[in-house]
Structures are given as structure tokens and as C-alpha cells.
Scaffold this motif. Structure first.
Motif, short mmCIF file in Angstrom:
data_model
loop_
_atom_site.label_atom_id
_atom_site.label_comp_id
_atom_site.label_asym_id
_atom_site.label_seq_id
_atom_site.Cartn_x
_atom_site.Cartn_y
_atom_site.Cartn_z
N ALA A 415 47.55 38.13 34.74
CA ALA A 415 47.08 39.11 35.62
C ALA A 415 47.80 39.21 36.84
O ALA A 415 48.14 40.25 37.40
CB ALA A 415 45.56 38.62 35.90
N ASN A 436 44.51 42.60 44.64
CA ASN A 436 44.21 42.56 43.41
C ASN A 436 44.35 41.30 42.68
O ASN A 436 43.74 40.70 41.65
CB ASN A 436 45.25 43.53 42.62
N ARG A 440 41.54 39.40 40.77
CA ARG A 440 41.28 38.89 39.40
C ARG A 440 41.16 37.66 39.03
O ARG A 440 40.72 37.12 38.08
CB ARG A 440 42.70 39.77 38.71
#
Length: 446
Positions: A415, A436, A440
Motif C-alpha cells: 500500500a 494516504n 492505509r
């Protein structure tokens, strides 16, 4: 559009691999019985014996057979006619690891295999395809390999033997440094220093810096090793300021300085960075010891310059407890589903305590105390003594530095890569990228 398709394909491969491994994880990683003997389904069942007939084993590894592994196998097979080993090469990327994981699940053609990252090993432990070596009392991993071996423990147990000394560093064209009037950098240099060197070394047809995929995250991994993967409140630390600074510096080198290739160009063209460095098309290369197998091959990779070495740079000089990607590596595991566990274990002990020595010429230095460093160094430099700056080699390649193995689940690292790729492809800004990555990662922590 092509770029997005490639990213999607890489992500899909990871998800497939995770599915394959989870499907065979019901035995919790301990498919052997408590005595360490083969399971009832193996050749020791019903009164049969491994020695009754020739045993055939398969060893999977990522090093090309001609770069040392085949010589190792030939040595073993010559001395052990009752246990014959075949080497299978897999590429250490997502598709290659998927191929290995599928073979491990079936247990039919994968008795031994080498792990290159702890998160890959963790997945195989969870899937029940890595033999728990705590059941083995005839080999002292800590005693043979030293304290760095413990970084490979999972739940305080070994599921493989770390077999080699491992480190990433900066390979440097000494002639280009001298021509530019640049001294070898100190061990505590930073990415700002590296950027300055790269700008001064860049010219027509020559990049200042190339990075091998395997070393692309060496600095941010070494940084998080000191900062901690999580903050004091238990939340993800993937949005820390030092990562932000390093990503920004590298982005500027790609798009402002033009001293290193743009990420999209390197990925889509599958840029052969080690070959380019050895051909004089780059002044510096961030990579591991595996480049020695090409650098020492003067027939296929001729070059007339000396190679010097520097450490992987830190982000800043005063950052807390920076560590270097390295320590020990090439962890040799026995497949817990193998029908020939005892024969495989016999080979693993031999390999770790000197059997792997023919691979030293390609840069894989055995970590066992049963092997003298001089033996490995002589093999590494044989016939190419004049191609290296020996002072920096002794200081960096054979030096002692605080090391680590980043123990974060593979899904979180995948990720993270998906997000920083978007930044280096100019598909999202840096703040969004960091946010992000942390978001994640936090989902996986939960």
C-alpha cells in the motif's frame, strides 16, 4: 493509461499471492511434530527411511544459477549421492514470489527456499510452509550467526537460518568523483549531500544517481527503524516529516535537477541500472552486494574504472537512531510441507556453515562463524583486485553498522508503494501521499 495498468497488475499479483498463502495456513506454520522428525505423511512413516533410496530435494533461490548456486549444488551432490539437490531460480519480485508460494503450498517440488525479506517470511510462517526450527537442537543459530540473526525471529522463534552478511550501499565511479574533485563522502552524509554530488556528476549521457528497486526505500526504512513504525499513541508513523523531506528531495532530483531518472521512465523501461552504472552511464548507484556478481564479470560487463563505496545517506545528520538496511539476509527455510524434512535440514546446516562459500565471488558473504572473512574476501576480489577502492570497501562493505530488518506486513508495504508511486508519477501531491500511506497503514494496524 499504461502506467496505471502496470500498477494494477503488480497489486493484483500481491493479492493473489496473499490468497494462495492464506489457503494453506490452517496448520499455523508448524507442520512438523514436536520431535522435529518428518510428519507421518513423509518418508519416515510406516517404517520407511530416507536412506533406503536416493532422496531428491529442490532448493529455490533468486540468484542466477551460474552466479554461484550451481557450484554450491554441485559440491553437495558430489559428496552426498544419497541426497541430491536441484536448484530452481525464481525472480525476487511479486510474480516470482507468487510462483514460489504456489510451489510451497503443494509441497511437491519445493523442499528448501531462500527468503529475502522478513515480511515475505512472515507470510510463509502464517501459511504453515516454514518449518519451526525451535524443534531442532543440533544447530545453534544465535551462536553461529551472531546477535543480528535475532532480527529474523518471528514470535521468538526461527523459521529459517540467516546465511549471509547483508547491506545496501552507494556504488561510486571513483574516476568520475576524482574528475569532479569530489572526495569520498563521510559515513553520516545526508540526502542533501547526495543531491549536491549527483548534480555535480550529471552530464550528457550520465546520470548522477541511479537506484535499484531493491534499495529505493533504504533511507525511509532506516528512518522508520529509528522513529518507530507507530507513534506513542499507537497510530501509524508513515506520515512523518523525515519521510516527507526525503521524498521531496528525490522528487526534485528527478524533475528539477534531472540528476536521476524520472520514476515512470525507469519503471516502464525496466531500466537496467546495474548495467548502466558499469557502462559508465551513471556516477553513483544505490544497490546491494548482489551487484558484485555483475561487477566482477568483466567479460560481459567490462569497465576501466575503480568502484568505491559510501553508506546509504540519512535524511538529516541529527535524525534519531538511523539504521542501515542490512544485517543478515538470505534466510534459508525448510518447507514444513516437504516430505524430506530431515534431508533438507541436513543440507541447510551444511549450506549455512560454509557450503554457500562459492557464492562469495558474487558478493554473498557467509555470516557463519565457521567461515573466515578472508576466505570470502579472497573469492570476492579474485582476479578483480584492481577494480575496487579497497579502503572504502573495507570501511563500508566489510564495516560494522547498526542494522535492521523492517518487520511490517507485506500488505502495508504494498500500500505504501502504491501511494508513493502516485507521487513520483505526479498523480497526487506529497501531503496527500503521506496522509494516504498513514491511513492505509492504520487500517492494517487495526
Amino acid at each position: 493509461m499504461k502506467k496505471k495498468k502496470k500498477l494494477f497488475t503488480a497489486t493484483a499479483s500481491v493479492l493473489i499471492a496473499a490468497t494462495v498463502l492464506s489457503a494453506c495456513g490452517s496448520n499455523g506454520g508448524t507442520a512438523n511434530n514436536s520431535s522435529g522428525d518428518a510428519s507421518p505423511s513423509g518418508e519416515n512413516a510406516a517404517g520407511s527411511s530416507e536412506s533406503a533410496e536416493q532422496v531428491k530435494l529442490t532448493l529455490w533461490g533468486a540468484v542466477p544459477a551460474e552466479a554461484g548456486p550451481q557450484a554450491v549444488i554441485d559440491d553437495w551432490n558430489k559428496s552426498n549421492p544419497d541426497i541430491q539437490v536441484e536448484y530452481v531460480r525464481y525472480v525476487n519480485d511479486d510474480p516470482g514470489n507468487l510462483k514460489l508460494d504456489t510451489a510451497l503450498m503443494t509441497g511437491q517440488d519445493s523442499d528448501l527456499y531462500i527468503n529475502y525479506t522478513i515480511n515475505r517470511l512472515q507470510k510463509r510462517v502464517d501459511a504453515g510452509v516454514a518449518l519451526d526450527l525451535s524443534t531442532k537442537s543440533d544447530y545453534d543459530i544465535d551462536g553461529q550467526m551472531g546477535p543480528d540473526a535475532a532480527q529474523w525471529k518471528i514470535s521468538d522463534k526461527y523459521y529459517g537460518i540467516p546465511t549471509k552478511k547483508n547491506m545496501a550501499f552507494i556504488w561510486m565511479n571513483k574516476k568520475m568523483l576524482d574528475d569532479a574533485g569530489l572526495p569520498l563522502p563521510p559515513t553520516d552524509w545526508t540526502w542533501d549531500d547526495l543531491r549536491d554530488y549527483a548534480k555535480k556528476l550529471t552530464k550528457d549521457g550520465v546520470y548522477g544517481l541511479l537506484q535499484h528497486d531493491a534499495s529505493f526505500t533504504a533511507t525511509i526504512d532506516g528512518t522508520i527503524a529509528g522513529l518507530g513504525v507507530t507513534k506513542a499513541d499507537g497510530t501509524s508513523n508513515f506520515n512523518n516529516d523525515l519521510w516527507k523531506q526525503q521524498f521531496q528531495t528525490l522528487h526534485d532530483m528527478m524533475f528539477v535537477d534531472k540528476s536521476t531518472p524520472e520514476y515512470g521512465e525507469q519503471i516502464t523501461s525496466k531500466m537496467p541500472v546495474d548495467t548502466m552504472f558499469l557502462k559508465g552511464e551513471a556516477a553513483m548507484l544505490s544497490a546491494g552486494e548482489f551487484i558484485f556478481r555483475n561487477a566482477n564479470n568483466l567479460k560481459d560487463y567490462p569497465h576501466d574504472f575503480q568502484i568505491a563505496f559510501a553508506t546509504i545517506p540519512q535524511v538529516t545528520k541529527d535524525q534519531p537512531d538511523f539504521k542501515y538496511a542490512g544485517g543478515l539476509g538470505d534466510v534459508l527455510s525448510v518447507n514444513a510441507k516437504s516430505k524430506h524434512q530431515e534431508a533438507a535440514w541436513k543440507f541447510a546446516k551444511w549450506y549455512a556453515d560454509g557450503g554457500m562459500l562459492p557464492m562469495a565471488s558474487g558478493g554473498r558473504i557467509p555470516s557463519s562463524k565457521s567461515v573466515e572473512n578472508k576466505q570470502a574476501m579472497d573469492l570476492l576480489l579474485q582476479g578483480v583486485e584492481d577494480k575496487y577502492d579497497t579502503e572504502s570497501m573495507n570501511k563500508i562493505v566489510f564495516g560494522q553498522f547498526p542494522s535492521f530488518q523492517l518487520n511490517v506486513m507485506q500488505q502495508a508495504l504494498d500500500a505504501r508503494k502504491e501511494e508513493y508511486e502516485k507521487y513520483f508519477l505526479n498523480e497526487q501531491d506529497l501531503d496527500t501521499t503521506l496522509a494516504n500511506m498513514a491511513k492505509r497503514h492504520q487500517e492494517f494496524i487495526k
